[in-house]
Design a protein around this motif. Structure first.
Motif: not given
Length: 253
Positions: A40-49, A218-221
């Motif tokens: 995502s734009i804010d650096g999340a590598a997942t959404s909904g895990n 709290t998604a991972r990078r």
């Protein structure tokens, strides 16, 4: 190709254009490791895990082309389990055409195998990885992994490869792939495997999709490692889609 502010508009590209942009180097004599991730734009590598939660049509288009070009798709066991991996589905005609051009693909059009890294061989023989595939998966594991577990995976159709005594190191992993002529390596994660490859200076390029989303949480990078490192990269191109998706390709300097 229509260019906007030094970027390329994805909608103006044909499949052949896209293949040229993402072609592997010609005449490789050792594995070339390409990573592909979405964030995502804010650096999340997942959404909904799931990384799939960040996917867009543009990301899917490039995802499929990268698979078409590769010899093998490398993933960690955690990613296989969480994303419920099955075998790759590719276009046989395109795979043959890419091979004829010397930039990827396969001479008989077969899809690339999934190669899973698991030191303990902890995979379920009834998983989609083994039951929903056109080519046998590779399970890259260790000598210390339980023999009965490895035999179960062989019985399920896997090619089980020991690439270490108690751990699978990036060097041994890539050597095992190279010995099998699998030189165009596409890794799709997860973050721990990517981090280990980066720490070992074994990643040649990164294809990164930035989805037009802010997700928080709290998604991972996309990479996790025991130590911090600084690896300078050079941007080779930027693709833009009308929905705001940005696809970049970064090469090691």
């Amino acid at each position: 190709m229509q260019r906007i502010h030094n970027a390329i508009q994805l909608t103006g590209l044909s499949p052949d254009d896209l293949a040229r942009l993402y072609a592997f180097p010609a005449q490789l004599d050792a594995p070339w490791v390409r990573a592909n991730f979405v964030s995502s734009i804010d650096g999340a590598a997942t959404s909904g895990n799931l990384s799939e939660g960040l996917g867009t049509p543009a990301d899917r288009t490039v995802f499929m082309m990268l698979r078409e070009l590769s010899d093998v798709i490398l993933v960690g066991a955690g990613t296989v389990r969480s994303e419920n991996y099955g075998g790759a589905r590719t276009d046989p005609r395109r795979r043959r055409a890419l091979h004829d051009r010397g930039i990827g693909g396969h001479p008989d059009g077969a899809p690339p195998p999934i190669a899973v890294v698991t030191a303990s061989a902890a995979l379920e023989p009834g998983a989609r990885l083994f039951t929903d595939t056109q080519v046998p998966p590779l399970v890259i594991t260790t000598a210390i992994a339980p023999a009965d577990r490895k035999q179960q995976l062989v019985d399920a159709g896997a090619d089980v490869i020991e690439a270490g005594d108690i751990a699978v190191t990036p060097k041994r992993l890539l050597r095992a792939l190279g010995e099998r002529g699998l030189l165009r390596v596409l890794t799709e994660g997860g973050p721990h495997l990517f981090g280990e490859l980066l720490e070992a200076d074994a990643v040649d390029e990164l294809c990164l999709t930035t989805a037009p989303l802010l997700v928080g949480g709290t998604a991972r990078r996309i990479s996790l490692s025991a130590h911090e490192f600084r690896s300078p990269m050079t941007r080779t191109h930027v693709l833009l889609d009308d929905d705001g998706t940005m696809l970049t390709r970064w090469a090691r300097r």
